[in-house]
Design an enzyme around this catalytic site. Structure first.
Site, mmCIF file in Angstrom:
data_model
loop_
_atom_site.group_PDB
_atom_site.id
_atom_site.type_symbol
_atom_site.label_atom_id
_atom_site.label_comp_id
_atom_site.label_asym_id
_atom_site.label_seq_id
_atom_site.Cartn_x
_atom_site.Cartn_y
_atom_site.Cartn_z
ATOM 1 N N LYS A 82 0.053 -1.332 0.252
ATOM 2 C CA LYS A 82 0.421 -0.211 0.263
ATOM 3 C C LYS A 82 0.436 0.981 0.134
ATOM 4 O O LYS A 82 2.106 1.617 0.767
ATOM 5 C CB LYS A 82 -0.567 -0.516 0.992
ATOM 6 C CG LYS A 82 -1.879 -1.078 1.482
ATOM 7 C CD LYS A 82 -2.822 -0.586 -0.018
ATOM 8 C CE LYS A 82 -3.761 -1.874 0.436
ATOM 9 N NZ LYS A 82 -3.518 -3.549 -0.385
ATOM 10 N N ASP A 83 -0.166 2.418 0.183
ATOM 11 C CA ASP A 83 0.573 3.976 -0.346
ATOM 12 C C ASP A 83 1.443 4.373 0.548
ATOM 13 O O ASP A 83 1.156 4.183 1.678
ATOM 14 C CB ASP A 83 -0.195 4.818 -0.827
ATOM 15 C CG ASP A 83 0.191 5.958 -1.413
ATOM 16 O OD1 ASP A 83 1.125 6.329 -0.631
ATOM 17 O OD2 ASP A 83 0.084 5.889 -2.992
ATOM 18 N N ARG A 84 2.966 4.534 0.800
ATOM 19 C CA ARG A 84 3.505 5.284 1.556
ATOM 20 C C ARG A 84 2.697 6.751 2.474
ATOM 21 O O ARG A 84 2.535 6.515 3.463
ATOM 22 C CB ARG A 84 4.714 5.384 2.005
ATOM 23 C CG ARG A 84 5.327 6.278 2.561
ATOM 24 C CD ARG A 84 7.018 6.484 2.159
ATOM 25 N NE ARG A 84 7.933 7.330 3.415
ATOM 26 C CZ ARG A 84 9.480 7.079 3.770
ATOM 27 N NH1 ARG A 84 9.712 6.867 2.184
ATOM 28 N NH2 ARG A 84 9.973 7.886 5.559
#
EC number: 5.4.99.27
Length: 358
Positions: A82-84
């Site tokens: 998932k996105d940071r």
């Protein structure tokens, strides 16, 4: 200079100006929640951990959990990375012998990692074990005067072209440039396996985007072609179009969607008109199918939906901007939707991918 092709893709809603605005000014402006392919059954040899992370990279999350629990990082399972620069929630899996050590994960609170729920299941979580991702995104400074209703209505009615987002190709296309060097045997330095895989996949993604852009520009996103490869929507197997009229009716009923090529050695083959269009894409880059051989599973190839439908797309105005809520299938990019809605440089400036797909 080698041919790296076009660097931008046509807008689906080009008839209307966007709302502008800014994204990711705060972590809470970008929330992502995994939609699992299945729920843990409550018994078995694996612990499923529902985890929230805030401003933490996916690779770091896996390492931190493994280190806390005293297990190899390879023992931690995840369906997707998932996105940071967001608040994200997802399942991880660890062996059941970690049960008595789960309390150690409280030490990760200071780093923005929180354990929210624990359940048992029979198998380890593996990449791809998810249906999609649910998004809640706030666009600060958006203009309510823009024709945002028309943009969203077209997307609800006609779907959204399933392009790869700009972060897929790295900052200023750096990952894609590296991928071209890898594919053409021009790489002058050794890459980590993860980097090598990501770079090659960026080339596949770019070629898919080019194929999809040509189809869009020719007005063929909702047209079944002779020899097209179709996929059942929202999930299901692949088949080739033989009866064009019959499959056109099914396409219009949202039962199927065309599936474009992620070029590789074992990509499900198109035929007829559709195959010639795909071959034209490769030819424009001075490529043949043979170039994908010699990379093993890295370039085996697959198919990807040309269109996705957002049945739950919602928008509401708040004091400081516009909030969007929607669900995307696994591998589709929220930034593609944001590009249509915002139509400014803010989307192009998003951080590059940490993973092959969101």
């Amino acid at each position: 200079m080698e041919n790296q092709g076009r660097r931008s893709w046509p807008l689906w809603t080009a008839a209307w100006p966007g709302v502008g605005g800014r994204i990711r000014e705060r972590l809470e402006d970008f929330e992502v929640e995994e939609v699992a392919a299945y729920e843990p059954c409550g018994q078995g040899e694996h612990l499923f951990l529902w985890v929230e992370k805030r401003g933490v990279g996916s690779e770091y999350l896996l390492r931190a959990v493994a280190q806390c629990l005293g297990i190899p990082v390879g023992a931690v399972g995840a369906a997707g990375l998932k996105d940071r620069y967001a608040i994200t929630r997802q399942w991880l899996s660890v062996p059941q012998e970690c049960a008595e050590r789960l309390g150690r994960l409280e030490a990760l609170h200071a780093e923005g990692i929180y354990l929210l729920r624990v359940a048992r299941h029979r198998n380890k979580l593996k990449p791809g074990h998810l249906r999609g991702n649910r998004f809640c995104i706030f666009i600060r400074g958006a203009s309510a005067a823009a024709p945002w209703q028309a943009i969203l209505e077209k997307i609800r009615r006609e779907g959204l072209p399933n392009y790869y987002g700009p972060q897929r190709f790295g900052r200023e296309g750096s990952t894609l440039a590296l991928g071209w060097q890898c594919l053409r045997g021009q790489l002058r330095r050794r890459l980590r396996p993860f980097q090598f895989r990501l770079a090659l996949s960026a080339v596949q993604s770019h070629l898919f985007n080019d194929y999809l852009a040509r189809r869009q520009e020719d007005g063929l996103l909702h047209t079944a072609l002779e020899g097209d490869v179709m996929a059942h929507w929202p999930v299901g197997g692949l088949f080739r179009v033989e009866d064009v009229a019959a499959e056109q009716r099914r396409l219009e009923a949202r039962e199927i969607v065309p599936a474009g090529p992620m070029f590789g050695t074992r990509t499900y083959p198109a035929a007829g008109v559709a195959a010639r269009r795909e071959a034209d894409v490769l030819r424009s880059y001075d490529l043949t199918p043979a170039v994908f051989a010699g990379f093993g599973q890295l370039l085996s190839g697959t198919r990807r939906h040309n269109l996705i439908y957002l049945d739950d797309l919602q928008a509401e105005w708040e004091a400081e901007g516009l909030r969007l809520r929607f669900t995307l299938p696994a591998g589709s990019y929220a930034t593609v939707l944001l590009r249509e809605v915002m139509k400014n440089d803010a989307v192009e400036a998003v951080p590059p991918d940490e993973a092959e797909e969101e």
